[in-house]
Design a protein around this motif. Structure first.
Motif, PDB file in Angstrom:
ATOM      1  N   ALA A 186     -25.451   5.144   7.283  1.00 24.99           N
ATOM      2  CA  ALA A 186     -26.699   6.131   7.670  1.00 24.99           C
ATOM      3  C   ALA A 186     -27.061   5.848   9.003  1.00 24.99           C
ATOM      4  CB  ALA A 186     -27.630   5.989   6.317  1.00 24.99           C
ATOM      5  N   SER A 187     -26.998   4.734   9.316  1.00 25.55           N
ATOM      6  CA  SER A 187     -27.871   4.594  10.853  1.00 25.55           C
ATOM      7  C   SER A 187     -26.807   4.093  11.914  1.00 25.55           C
ATOM      8  CB  SER A 187     -28.864   3.184  10.407  1.00 25.55           C
ATOM      9  OG  SER A 187     -29.743   3.660   9.421  1.00 25.55           O
ATOM     10  N   PHE A 188     -25.376   4.096  11.558  1.00 24.49           N
ATOM     11  CA  PHE A 188     -24.744   3.681  12.664  1.00 24.49           C
ATOM     12  C   PHE A 188     -23.335   4.658  12.803  1.00 24.49           C
ATOM     13  CE2 PHE A 188     -26.728  -0.198  11.280  1.00 24.49           C
ATOM     14  CZ  PHE A 188     -26.995  -0.875  12.418  1.00 24.49           C
ATOM     15  N   VAL A 189     -23.027   5.012  14.182  1.00 26.74           N
ATOM     16  CA  VAL A 189     -21.891   5.712  14.250  1.00 26.74           C
ATOM     17  C   VAL A 189     -20.950   4.788  15.525  1.00 26.74           C
ATOM     18  CG1 VAL A 189     -20.819   7.526  15.638  1.00 26.74           C
ATOM     19  CG2 VAL A 189     -22.807   8.020  14.032  1.00 26.74           C
ATOM     20  N   VAL A 190     -19.988   4.454  15.191  1.00 23.84           N
ATOM     21  CA  VAL A 190     -19.039   3.812  15.997  1.00 23.84           C
ATOM     22  C   VAL A 190     -17.915   4.330  16.702  1.00 23.84           C
ATOM     23  CG1 VAL A 190     -19.404   1.911  14.543  1.00 23.84           C
ATOM     24  CG2 VAL A 190     -17.435   3.072  14.074  1.00 23.84           C
ATOM     25  N   ARG A 197     -12.535  -5.902  14.745  1.00 22.79           N
ATOM     26  CA  ARG A 197     -12.102  -6.326  13.588  1.00 22.79           C
ATOM     27  C   ARG A 197     -12.746  -5.567  12.506  1.00 22.79           C
ATOM     28  NH1 ARG A 197     -15.074  -9.590  10.342  1.00 22.79           N
ATOM     29  NH2 ARG A 197     -13.624 -10.854   8.792  1.00 22.79           N
ATOM     30  N   PHE A 198     -12.006  -5.343  11.610  1.00 19.74           N
ATOM     31  CA  PHE A 198     -12.288  -4.497  10.377  1.00 19.74           C
ATOM     32  C   PHE A 198     -12.569  -5.499   9.233  1.00 19.74           C
ATOM     33  CE2 PHE A 198     -10.707  -1.529   7.074  1.00 19.74           C
ATOM     34  CZ  PHE A 198     -12.026  -1.004   6.445  1.00 19.74           C
ATOM     35  N   ALA A 199     -13.569  -5.667   8.420  1.00 18.13           N
ATOM     36  CA  ALA A 199     -13.616  -6.408   7.177  1.00 18.13           C
ATOM     37  C   ALA A 199     -14.351  -5.416   6.342  1.00 18.13           C
ATOM     38  CB  ALA A 199     -14.570  -7.693   7.504  1.00 18.13           C
ATOM     39  N   LYS A 200     -14.369  -5.966   4.911  1.00 20.69           N
ATOM     40  CA  LYS A 200     -14.726  -4.777   3.822  1.00 20.69           C
ATOM     41  C   LYS A 200     -16.115  -4.504   4.131  1.00 20.69           C
ATOM     42  CE  LYS A 200     -14.484  -3.880  -0.874  1.00 20.69           C
ATOM     43  NZ  LYS A 200     -14.049  -4.208  -2.335  1.00 20.69           N
ATOM     44  N   GLY A 201     -16.982  -5.437   4.697  1.00 21.56           N
ATOM     45  CA  GLY A 201     -18.626  -5.094   4.890  1.00 21.56           C
ATOM     46  C   GLY A 201     -18.753  -4.475   5.987  1.00 21.56           C
ATOM     47  N   ASP A 202     -18.050  -4.872   7.226  1.00 24.67           N
ATOM     48  CA  ASP A 202     -18.648  -4.504   8.469  1.00 24.67           C
ATOM     49  C   ASP A 202     -17.430  -4.241   9.626  1.00 24.67           C
ATOM     50  OD1 ASP A 202     -17.647  -6.952   9.423  1.00 24.67           O
ATOM     51  OD2 ASP A 202     -19.342  -7.772   8.090  1.00 24.67           O
ATOM     52  N   PHE A 203     -17.611  -3.889  10.637  1.00 26.99           N
ATOM     53  CA  PHE A 203     -16.780  -3.612  11.806  1.00 26.99           C
ATOM     54  C   PHE A 203     -17.394  -4.742  12.851  1.00 26.99           C
ATOM     55  CE2 PHE A 203     -16.220   0.858  10.557  1.00 26.99           C
ATOM     56  CZ  PHE A 203     -14.735   0.785  10.440  1.00 26.99           C
ATOM     57  N   ALA A 214     -21.520   0.992   5.028  1.00 28.97           N
ATOM     58  CA  ALA A 214     -22.324   1.378   3.857  1.00 28.97           C
ATOM     59  C   ALA A 214     -21.261   1.163   2.486  1.00 28.97           C
ATOM     60  CB  ALA A 214     -22.826   2.802   3.789  1.00 28.97           C
ATOM     61  N   PRO A 215     -21.578   0.516   1.629  1.00 30.53           N
ATOM     62  CA  PRO A 215     -20.835   0.152   0.307  1.00 30.53           C
ATOM     63  C   PRO A 215     -20.144   1.626  -0.199  1.00 30.53           C
ATOM     64  CG  PRO A 215     -22.671  -1.192   0.139  1.00 30.53           C
ATOM     65  CD  PRO A 215     -22.852  -0.243   1.411  1.00 30.53           C
ATOM     66  N   LYS A 216     -21.280   2.680  -0.441  1.00 29.15           N
ATOM     67  CA  LYS A 216     -20.831   3.840  -0.961  1.00 29.15           C
ATOM     68  C   LYS A 216     -19.692   4.849   0.265  1.00 29.15           C
ATOM     69  CE  LYS A 216     -25.005   4.790  -3.572  1.00 29.15           C
ATOM     70  NZ  LYS A 216     -26.184   5.667  -3.886  1.00 29.15           N
ATOM     71  N   ARG A 217     -19.906   4.331   1.386  1.00 27.16           N
ATOM     72  CA  ARG A 217     -18.931   5.148   2.374  1.00 27.16           C
ATOM     73  C   ARG A 217     -17.648   4.226   2.516  1.00 27.16           C
ATOM     74  NH1 ARG A 217     -22.206   8.481   6.760  1.00 27.16           N
ATOM     75  NH2 ARG A 217     -24.235   8.675   5.787  1.00 27.16           N
ATOM     76  N   TYR A 218     -17.381   3.003   2.074  1.00 28.13           N
ATOM     77  CA  TYR A 218     -16.302   2.329   2.236  1.00 28.13           C
ATOM     78  C   TYR A 218     -14.895   2.844   2.234  1.00 28.13           C
ATOM     79  CZ  TYR A 218     -13.017  -1.487   2.476  1.00 28.13           C
ATOM     80  OH  TYR A 218     -11.788  -2.282   2.807  1.00 28.13           O
TER      81      TYR A 218
END
Length: 240
Positions: A186-190, A197-203, A214-218
C-alpha cells in the motif's frame, strides 16, 4: 557463438563501468529471446550479429527498426560482405570481428551520444520549494510517508513531494502505467528494473534498500514480477 556473446557482453559492461553510464547490459543467445524481451522492455542500443539461428541479424534489425525508429543498432559480424545489406536497418556502425575494446568503445560512445533520453517518460514532483521533473528510468522506488511521496533515485538522491490528498495509488498512476513499475505494498511502488533480489516477504533493490511485499498482494506481485522477468529474458527464468 556463446563465447563471442560473452566477449561482447564483457566489453560492453567494461565500457559502462569505466564511463559511469547508468545502464544495464543483457545478452541474448537467440533472436526470438530478444524479440520476446522487447514486448516488456525498451532498449536503447542493440549490438547484433548477422549470422544467427532462424532469424538473421539483417531481419532482426529491420524488425527492431519497425518497433523503434530511435534505437541505435550496431552490427558485429565476421562477414563484411553483408555491410551494404545491413544498412536497410539504418545501423550506426558495422564492426568486423574479431572486435577489440577500442573499436567497440568508439561505437558505443557514439550510440549513447545519440540516444534520445528526452523521450524517456518523466514524472513531475511538486516539492516544497519547486517542481522537479525526474526521469522514471532513474527511480528505484517510491514510498508513501505522512501524506507525501519519497522518490529514491539511482543517483542516491531522495526527492520528497509536498503533501497530497489523493491516495497513493492515484498519485502514482503515471508510474503504474509503465510496465516496469509495480505496487507491491500500500505504501510502496518499485521499479522492477532495479530489483536485485526477490524473497517471499520483500524485494531488495539496487543500492541495498529492502521493500516489503504485502502478504495479501504476494501472489499477484509474484506473478507480475515473474511474467516481467520471463518476457524480458525470453522465458529463461529459474525460480523455486
Amino acid at each position: 557463438m556463446s563465447h563471442e556473446l560473452r566477449h561482447l557482453v564483457a566489453l560492453t559492461e567494461q565500457y559502462v563501468s569505466r564511463n559511469g553510464v547508468d545502464a544495464e547490459v543483457i545478452g541474448f543467445n537467440h533472436p526470438d529471446a530478444l524479440l520476446t524481451a522487447m514486448e516488456a522492455e525498451r532498449f536503447h542500443v542493440y549490438v547484433l550479429d548477422i549470422v544467427m539461428p532462424m532469424v538473421s541479424g539483417l531481419e532482426l534489425g529491420k524488425a527492431i527498426r519497425r518497433i523503434d525508429r530511435e534505437a541505435q543498432i550496431i552490427y558485429a559480424s565476421t562477414e563484411p560482405q553483408f555491410a551494404l545489406q545491413a544498412y536497410a536497418a539504418h545501423p550506426l556502425s558495422y564492426l568486423v570481428k574479431p572486435i577489440g575494446a577500442p573499436q567497440l568503445f568508439d561505437a558505443l560512445a557514439l550510440a549513447l551520444a545519440r540516444v534520445a533520453t528526452a523521450e524517456e517518460p518523466c514524472f513531475a514532483v511538486k516539492t516544497l520549494d519547486s517542481l522537479r521533473v525526474v526521469n522514471m528510468a532513474h527511480i528505484i522506488c517510491c514510498e508513501y510517508s505522512n501524506h507525501a511521496a519519497i522518490f529514491n533515485m539511482a543517483s542516491g538522491e531522495t526527492v520528497r513531494s509536498r503533501t497530497f490528498r489523493e491516495n497513493f495509488s492515484e498519485y502514482c498512476a503515471p508510474l503504474l502505467r509503465e510496465r516496469h513499475f509495480l505496487q507491491c505494498h500500500a505504501s510502496f511502488v518499485v521499479n522492477m528494473r532495479r530489483i536485485e533480489r526477490f524473497a517471499k516477504g520483500d524485494f531488495t533493490l539496487h543500492g541495498g534498500k529492502t521493500i516489503p511485499i504485502a502478504p495479501k498482494r504476494y501472489a499477484v506481485v509474484r506473478d507480475t514480477y515473474m511474467n516481467y522477468l520471463m518476457a524480458r529474458t525470453g522465458g529463461q527464468v529459474n525460480a523455486r
